[in-house]
Design a protein around this motif. Structure first.
Motif, PDB file in Angstrom:
ATOM      1  N   LEU A  74     -48.664 -15.496  28.081  1.00 18.61           N
ATOM      2  CA  LEU A  74     -48.679 -14.004  26.994  1.00 18.61           C
ATOM      3  C   LEU A  74     -48.490 -13.000  28.001  1.00 18.61           C
ATOM      4  N   HIS A  75     -48.727 -12.964  29.373  1.00 14.65           N
ATOM      5  CA  HIS A  75     -48.563 -11.602  29.821  1.00 14.65           C
ATOM      6  C   HIS A  75     -47.059 -10.775  30.119  1.00 14.65           C
ATOM      7  N   ASN A  76     -46.067 -12.549  30.211  1.00 16.05           N
ATOM      8  CA  ASN A  76     -44.640 -12.077  30.911  1.00 16.05           C
ATOM      9  C   ASN A  76     -43.979 -11.831  29.697  1.00 16.05           C
ATOM     10  N   PRO A  77     -43.494 -10.920  29.937  1.00 20.34           N
ATOM     11  CA  PRO A  77     -42.660  -9.734  28.987  1.00 20.34           C
ATOM     12  C   PRO A  77     -41.022 -10.284  28.776  1.00 20.34           C
ATOM     13  N   VAL A 124     -44.489 -14.282  20.786  1.00 16.90           N
ATOM     14  CA  VAL A 124     -45.125 -14.583  19.339  1.00 16.90           C
ATOM     15  C   VAL A 124     -46.684 -14.355  19.576  1.00 16.90           C
ATOM     16  N   GLY A 125     -46.878 -14.200  20.934  1.00 19.65           N
ATOM     17  CA  GLY A 125     -48.870 -13.360  20.618  1.00 19.65           C
ATOM     18  C   GLY A 125     -48.846 -12.763  20.517  1.00 19.65           C
ATOM     19  N   ASN A 126     -47.707 -11.640  20.834  1.00 17.55           N
ATOM     20  CA  ASN A 126     -47.463  -9.661  20.034  1.00 17.55           C
ATOM     21  C   ASN A 126     -47.458  -9.591  18.515  1.00 17.55           C
ATOM     22  N   ILE A 127     -47.125 -11.026  18.055  1.00 23.09           N
ATOM     23  CA  ILE A 127     -46.424 -10.150  16.663  1.00 23.09           C
ATOM     24  C   ILE A 127     -48.177 -11.606  16.215  1.00 23.09           C
ATOM     25  N   ALA A 128     -48.560 -12.841  16.243  1.00 23.43           N
ATOM     26  CA  ALA A 128     -49.863 -13.041  15.867  1.00 23.43           C
ATOM     27  C   ALA A 128     -50.727 -11.522  16.275  1.00 23.43           C
ATOM     28  N   ILE A 134     -51.286   3.590  20.576  1.00 19.17           N
ATOM     29  CA  ILE A 134     -50.932   3.571  20.009  1.00 19.17           C
ATOM     30  C   ILE A 134     -49.810   2.481  19.463  1.00 19.17           C
ATOM     31  N   GLN A 135     -49.271   2.118  20.381  1.00 20.71           N
ATOM     32  CA  GLN A 135     -48.035   1.611  20.715  1.00 20.71           C
ATOM     33  C   GLN A 135     -48.643   0.920  21.784  1.00 20.71           C
ATOM     34  N   TYR A 136     -49.786   0.730  22.766  1.00 24.86           N
ATOM     35  CA  TYR A 136     -50.084  -0.620  23.370  1.00 24.86           C
ATOM     36  C   TYR A 136     -51.328  -1.188  22.711  1.00 24.86           C
ATOM     37  N   VAL A 137     -51.283  -0.719  20.983  1.00 24.27           N
ATOM     38  CA  VAL A 137     -52.283  -1.589  20.423  1.00 24.27           C
ATOM     39  C   VAL A 137     -51.465  -2.413  19.407  1.00 24.27           C
ATOM     40  N   VAL A 138     -50.189  -2.564  19.330  1.00 24.37           N
ATOM     41  CA  VAL A 138     -49.327  -2.544  17.622  1.00 24.37           C
ATOM     42  C   VAL A 138     -48.726  -3.818  18.597  1.00 24.37           C
ATOM     43  N   TRP A 139     -48.438  -3.307  20.184  1.00 24.98           N
ATOM     44  CA  TRP A 139     -47.342  -4.711  21.078  1.00 24.98           C
ATOM     45  C   TRP A 139     -47.799  -4.984  22.603  1.00 24.98           C
ATOM     46  N   PRO A 140     -49.264  -5.559  22.638  1.00 22.05           N
ATOM     47  CA  PRO A 140     -49.887  -5.388  24.358  1.00 22.05           C
ATOM     48  C   PRO A 140     -49.587  -6.041  25.391  1.00 22.05           C
ATOM     49  N   MET A 141     -49.865  -7.379  24.804  1.00 23.97           N
ATOM     50  CA  MET A 141     -48.721  -8.383  25.728  1.00 23.97           C
ATOM     51  C   MET A 141     -47.728  -8.520  26.824  1.00 23.97           C
ATOM     52  N   GLY A 142     -47.343  -8.497  27.562  1.00 22.55           N
ATOM     53  CA  GLY A 142     -45.934  -8.345  27.759  1.00 22.55           C
ATOM     54  C   GLY A 142     -46.059  -6.574  28.195  1.00 22.55           C
ATOM     55  N   ARG A 143     -47.210  -5.929  28.601  1.00 22.82           N
ATOM     56  CA  ARG A 143     -47.545  -4.706  28.803  1.00 22.82           C
ATOM     57  C   ARG A 143     -48.941  -4.243  29.649  1.00 22.82           C
ATOM     58  N   GLU A 144     -48.780  -3.408  30.576  1.00 20.63           N
ATOM     59  CA  GLU A 144     -49.824  -2.914  31.585  1.00 20.63           C
ATOM     60  C   GLU A 144     -49.968  -1.754  31.473  1.00 20.63           C
ATOM     61  N   PRO A 145     -51.564  -1.157  31.353  1.00 18.89           N
ATOM     62  CA  PRO A 145     -51.691   0.372  31.894  1.00 18.89           C
ATOM     63  C   PRO A 145     -51.898   0.345  33.718  1.00 18.89           C
ATOM     64  N   VAL A 146     -51.438   1.422  33.578  1.00 20.78           N
ATOM     65  CA  VAL A 146     -50.993   2.184  35.472  1.00 20.78           C
ATOM     66  C   VAL A 146     -51.267   3.007  35.160  1.00 20.78           C
ATOM     67  N   SER A 147     -51.989   4.059  35.661  1.00 24.66           N
ATOM     68  CA  SER A 147     -52.305   5.315  36.454  1.00 24.66           C
ATOM     69  C   SER A 147     -50.892   5.700  36.794  1.00 24.66           C
ATOM     70  N   ILE A 148     -51.661   7.461  36.895  1.00 26.95           N
ATOM     71  CA  ILE A 148     -49.910   7.899  36.742  1.00 26.95           C
ATOM     72  C   ILE A 148     -49.917   7.650  39.088  1.00 26.95           C
ATOM     73  N   GLU A 149     -51.777   7.998  39.684  1.00 28.19           N
ATOM     74  CA  GLU A 149     -51.371   7.933  40.560  1.00 28.19           C
ATOM     75  C   GLU A 149     -50.784   6.952  41.519  1.00 28.19           C
ATOM     76  N   ARG A 150     -51.262   5.670  40.725  1.00 26.20           N
ATOM     77  CA  ARG A 150     -50.674   4.326  41.422  1.00 26.20           C
ATOM     78  C   ARG A 150     -48.844   4.443  41.020  1.00 26.20           C
ATOM     79  N   ILE A 151     -48.507   4.623  40.267  1.00 28.24           N
ATOM     80  CA  ILE A 151     -46.272   4.774  40.679  1.00 28.24           C
ATOM     81  C   ILE A 151     -46.564   6.067  41.314  1.00 28.24           C
TER      82      ILE A 151
END
Length: 172
Positions: free
Chosen positions: A89-92, A99-103, A140-157
């Protein structure tokens, strides 16, 4: 690097200015005071409801991940996860992620997006909260389609040196 900075739009330069340290701390405090805690409580409630069913456990996990992001999304960016993860479910690139994102979208995503929009309107009504409105578009973009994405801090990037993520402007 100077060529890259000169090619930025005025809007992205303003967002970079808002992500400097004195303003970043102020934005984080305003985020929590003006409505970030509402999002976290709503997401925790939804996670508990979803965890009551066996089928909803992966969705409850996503609610918990999003609630951590909603606690303080200022200074965070959303990016595609690495494809080497073993959890499907985490592999984009996995069909199960789609399927998980659609559900997710059909069950939890759309009411959550409406709730986030309501909290964003609440932020607009408090004039001082307008500086955090940019964060809601990414949430909102993350809430609608969260699986396969991850939040990352600007400092880490910046530390990892991935300029592709910095150019796309995917930060709250």
């Amino acid at each position: 690097m100077a060529d890259h900075d000169s090619s930025k739009s005025a809007f992205h330069k303003f967002i970079d200015f808002l992500n400097t340290e004195p303003l970043l701390t102020l934005r984080r405090v305003l985020w929590i005071l003006l409505g970030g805690w509402l999002l976290v409580l709503y997401l925790l409630f939804m996670a508990v409801v979803l965890a009551c069913t066996i089928i909803g456990i992966p969705l409850a996990y996503e609610c918990l991940r999003i609630s951590i992001l909603c606690l303080c999304p200022v200074g965070m960016r959303i990016r595609k996860r690495q494809t080497d993860t073993k959890y499907l479910l985490h592999n984009p690139d996995s069909i199960w992620c789609t399927v998980g994102n659609i559900a997710w979208l059909l069950t939890v995503g759309w009411p959550l997006a409406l709730f986030v929009t309501g909290v964003a309107i609440h932020h607009i009504l408090w004039i001082i909260g307008i500086i955090n409105i940019y964060s809601y578009f990414h949430i909102i973009q993350y809430v609608v389609w969260p699986m396969g994405r991850e939040p990352v801090s600007i400092e880490r990037i910046k530390r990892e040196g991935d300029p592709k993520d910095l150019e796309k402007g995917r930060s709250p």
